[in-house]
Design a protein around this motif. Structure first.
Motif, PDB file in Angstrom:
ATOM      1  N   PRO A   1      39.984   9.318 -11.421  1.00 60.00           N
ATOM      2  CA  PRO A   1      40.222   8.164 -12.298  1.00 60.00           C
ATOM      3  C   PRO A   1      39.000   7.858 -13.165  1.00 60.00           C
ATOM      4  CG  PRO A   1      40.955   7.692 -10.064  1.00 60.00           C
ATOM      5  CD  PRO A   1      40.217   8.990  -9.998  1.00 60.00           C
ATOM      6  N   VAL A   2      39.236   7.315 -14.367  1.00 55.10           N
ATOM      7  CA  VAL A   2      38.139   6.933 -15.251  1.00 55.10           C
ATOM      8  C   VAL A   2      37.277   5.894 -14.536  1.00 55.10           C
ATOM      9  CG1 VAL A   2      37.535   5.810 -17.432  1.00 55.10           C
ATOM     10  CG2 VAL A   2      39.449   7.426 -17.331  1.00 55.10           C
ATOM     11  N   GLU A   3      35.970   6.091 -14.578  1.00 54.26           N
ATOM     12  CA  GLU A   3      35.046   5.201 -13.874  1.00 54.26           C
ATOM     13  C   GLU A   3      34.304   4.320 -14.875  1.00 54.26           C
ATOM     14  OE1 GLU A   3      32.907   7.206 -10.486  1.00 54.26           O
ATOM     15  OE2 GLU A   3      33.783   8.975 -11.448  1.00 54.26           O
ATOM     16  N   ARG A   4      34.064   3.070 -14.482  1.00 49.66           N
ATOM     17  CA  ARG A   4      33.368   2.101 -15.332  1.00 49.66           C
ATOM     18  C   ARG A   4      32.010   1.774 -14.741  1.00 49.66           C
ATOM     19  NH1 ARG A   4      32.188  -3.269 -15.733  1.00 49.66           N
ATOM     20  NH2 ARG A   4      32.400  -4.276 -17.785  1.00 49.66           N
ATOM     21  N   TYR A   5      30.970   1.805 -15.585  1.00 53.72           N
ATOM     22  CA  TYR A   5      29.617   1.503 -15.140  1.00 53.72           C
ATOM     23  C   TYR A   5      28.991   0.477 -16.083  1.00 53.72           C
ATOM     24  CZ  TYR A   5      30.243   5.903 -12.621  1.00 53.72           C
ATOM     25  OH  TYR A   5      30.729   6.902 -11.812  1.00 53.72           O
ATOM     26  N   SER A   6      28.434  -0.558 -15.493  1.00 51.07           N
ATOM     27  CA  SER A   6      27.658  -1.520 -16.266  1.00 51.07           C
ATOM     28  C   SER A   6      26.257  -0.953 -16.435  1.00 51.07           C
ATOM     29  CB  SER A   6      27.606  -2.855 -15.521  1.00 51.07           C
ATOM     30  OG  SER A   6      26.798  -3.782 -16.209  1.00 51.07           O
ATOM     31  N   LEU A   7      25.733  -0.970 -17.668  1.00 49.55           N
ATOM     32  CA  LEU A   7      24.454  -0.322 -17.938  1.00 49.55           C
ATOM     33  C   LEU A   7      23.291  -1.310 -17.975  1.00 49.55           C
ATOM     34  CD1 LEU A   7      25.405   2.274 -20.713  1.00 49.55           C
ATOM     35  CD2 LEU A   7      25.418   2.543 -18.224  1.00 49.55           C
ATOM     36  N   GLY A   8      22.200  -0.914 -17.355  1.00 49.26           N
ATOM     37  CA  GLY A   8      20.963  -1.692 -17.395  1.00 49.26           C
ATOM     38  C   GLY A   8      19.909  -0.873 -18.105  1.00 49.26           C
ATOM     39  N   ALA A   9      19.349  -1.391 -19.201  1.00 45.87           N
ATOM     40  CA  ALA A   9      18.398  -0.647 -20.034  1.00 45.87           C
ATOM     41  C   ALA A   9      17.011  -0.624 -19.404  1.00 45.87           C
ATOM     42  CB  ALA A   9      18.335  -1.249 -21.427  1.00 45.87           C
ATOM     43  N   LEU A  10      16.403   0.558 -19.387  1.00 43.98           N
ATOM     44  CA  LEU A  10      15.034   0.754 -18.927  1.00 43.98           C
ATOM     45  C   LEU A  10      14.200   1.238 -20.111  1.00 43.98           C
ATOM     46  CD1 LEU A  10      16.186   2.643 -15.753  1.00 43.98           C
ATOM     47  CD2 LEU A  10      15.143   0.376 -15.699  1.00 43.98           C
ATOM     48  N   GLU A  11      12.986   1.678 -19.851  1.00 43.01           N
ATOM     49  CA  GLU A  11      12.157   2.187 -20.942  1.00 43.01           C
ATOM     50  C   GLU A  11      12.547   3.617 -21.306  1.00 43.01           C
ATOM     51  OE1 GLU A  11       8.579   3.545 -17.871  1.00 43.01           O
ATOM     52  OE2 GLU A  11       8.275   1.864 -19.238  1.00 43.01           O
ATOM     53  N   ASP A  12      12.061   4.069 -22.470  1.00 44.27           N
ATOM     54  CA  ASP A  12      12.239   5.453 -22.925  1.00 44.27           C
ATOM     55  C   ASP A  12      13.703   5.865 -23.041  1.00 44.27           C
ATOM     56  OD1 ASP A  12       9.451   5.785 -22.985  1.00 44.27           O
ATOM     57  OD2 ASP A  12       9.400   6.353 -20.872  1.00 44.27           O
ATOM     58  N   ASP A  13      14.548   4.928 -23.450  1.00 44.42           N
ATOM     59  CA  ASP A  13      15.971   5.208 -23.692  1.00 44.42           C
ATOM     60  C   ASP A  13      16.724   5.625 -22.433  1.00 44.42           C
ATOM     61  OD1 ASP A  13      15.558   4.692 -26.434  1.00 44.42           O
ATOM     62  OD2 ASP A  13      14.861   6.740 -26.738  1.00 44.42           O
TER      63      ASP A  13
END
Length: 461
Positions: A408-420
């Motif tokens: 199944p398609v998975e959903r992830y909430s993204l948390g930004a770190l350094e260096d992209d």
């Protein structure tokens, strides 16, 4: 807990993994201080109730790649292959969609994942007969190039399928026979299977996915094998954890078999275990690299370098780790697809056996404005899977689809770190993956997304 106590309670540990519902079955093997330690627990097949023992065999997936490279390096020792020559030197009909790349990709680039080939072409061969490894080479003539040859690292199963065919052409025997004659027999891997038709000889695990509607909490996978054309990349090899230790020891002990015979030259071993390319990682506990076949983890001190590989098939996971300076090797086999749990077990073993701490410090996140978020939006895809990055309620979210395993398609909430770099969080808030956006263009958008070892190219919309 000391390593001695951990090994003394190894069976209790594996029993606990099953009792806690983390996997239907698990089999582990450890080589430390000149002694072999084994443990197994659980059910190999929830439909039949067959119990796991230390003689049970599991699919090893991509750990196969190390064995494929070992054969190539044997052929180097024999003067039959030069890994810095183009693949076409040995496979004249090797061709992908990019004509120039077809001419220039070398054997080394084939086996260190810098070839640029789209990596996850898994044709449906379930009802076909004949040499599917040879047939695979014919099928890839329209396989796209993900990045320029030699420019990036991107894990490529397709490249290793080509390597398998290269072995067949140079040796004059099937890849399956080459594995048995050049790996299993000289090393004494007595419960290792190369061809699926032989699996029935042994007590074999079947893959499972978590399913809370099932009385056992697990459901048997519908498909049993990845494409047969991908055999050399990790579709078919099946064995005990103990057999993986036997193979690992051959590399750990300088290319000498347990009967004292030279199996692989020291020069070839060194090439396999020395870093060929950097692999991006957000980790502050270690850095990553790739040799030839072996993945490399560099801890705080040079003497703590770990080499190894993991494997994923339909509902089965494997892990092989070697710590050369401490003369330690361990293997873990499970018959479920819970990647986070495999990482947890692996880190526990590294800590208990080698005092290596792979836990991460508290991450420091970067706040991105809605304008900054737009730089990352879009679809990034390769043949076999892809990510769609969107903004939801002023927060970046990744949707991941695997068209090979068809999960199944998975959903992830993204948390930004350094260096992209970004962390991807599951619905329960735990870190599930790392992502890095690469090759920023003049308009601020990125050309690639790197995650799980694979590079995906941004799709123009």
């Amino acid at each position: 807990m000391s390593a001695h106590n951990f090994l003394g309670n190894l069976q209790t540990y594996t029993d606990g993994l099953v009792e806690e519902g983390k996997t239907p079955a698990v089999s582990v093997a450890v080589w430390k201080d000149g002694q072999l330690h084994l443990a197994a627990s659980g059910i190999l097949n929830v439909e039949t109730g067959v119990e796991a023992t230390t003689d049970s065999i599991f699919q090893i997936g991509s750990i196969t790649k190390i064995m494929t490279v070992s054969i190539i390096m044997q052929l180097v020792d024999e003067g039959k292959i030069d890994i810095d020559m183009p693949v076409r030197t040995y496979l004249r009909d090797f061709a992908i969609a990019d004509a120039e790349a077809s001419e220039t990709i070398t054997v080394r680039q084939l086996i260190n994942h810098t070839n640029g080939m789209s990596g996850d072409f898994f044709p449906d061969e379930s009802r076909q007969s004949g040499n599917q490894i040879a047939r695979y080479l014919d099928r890839i003539n329209r396989l796209p190039l993900i990045h320029p040859v030699g420019e990036y690292y991107s894990y490529s199963n397709a490249a290793f399928a080509v390597a398998g065919r290269l072995i067949e052409v140079v040796t004059g025997v099937s890849w399956y026979n080459a594995i048995e004659e050049r790996i299993y027999q000289p090393l004494g891997m007595s419960h290792a299977i190369s061809h699926p038709m032989d699996v029935i000889r042994y007590r074999a695990a079947i893959g499972h996915f978590a399913d809370q509607t099932h009385p056992e909490g697990w459901k048997q996978t519908e498909q049993l094998y990845l494409s047969m054309g991908q055999a050399a990349a990790g579709a078919t090899l099946t064995m005990r954890a103990e057999d993986l230790i036997t193979f690992g020891r051959a590399h750990l002990e300088g290319g000498i078999t347990q009967t004292g015979e030279r199996w692989l030259s020291k020069t070839s071993l060194a090439q396999m275990q020395v870093q060929q390319v950097n692999v991006p990682t957000v980790s502050k506990a270690f850095t990553k690299g790739y040799g030839l076949g072996w993945g490399l983890l560099h801890h705080k001190q040079p003497e703590d370098t770990v080499y190894g590989h993991g494997g994923v098939t339909y509902g089965q996971l494997s892990m092989l780790r070697v710590i050369p300076k401490q003369n330690i090797c361990f293997a873990i086999l499970i018959n479920c697809s819970e990647m986070g749990m495999m990482t947890e077990i692996t880190n526990r073993f590294l800590n208990e056996l080698a005092s290596l701490d792979y836990s991460e410090a508290q991450a420091k996140f970067v706040n991105l404005s809605s304008v900054e978020q737009k730089r990352f939006l879009g679809t990034y895809a390769s043949l076999g899977d892809g990510f769609r990055i969107v903004s939801e309620e002023d927060h970046l979210v990744a949707y991941y689809e695997d068209t090979v395993l068809k999960t199944p398609v998975e959903r992830y909430s993204l948390g930004a770190l350094e260096d992209d770099f970004f962390y991807g969080f599951n619905r329960d808030g735990s870190v599930a993956l790392e992502l890095q956006f690469k090759d920023c263009q003049k308009d601020g958008r990125y050309s690639y997304l790197f995650s799980g070892g694979h590079l995906r190219k941004r799709v123009l919309e």
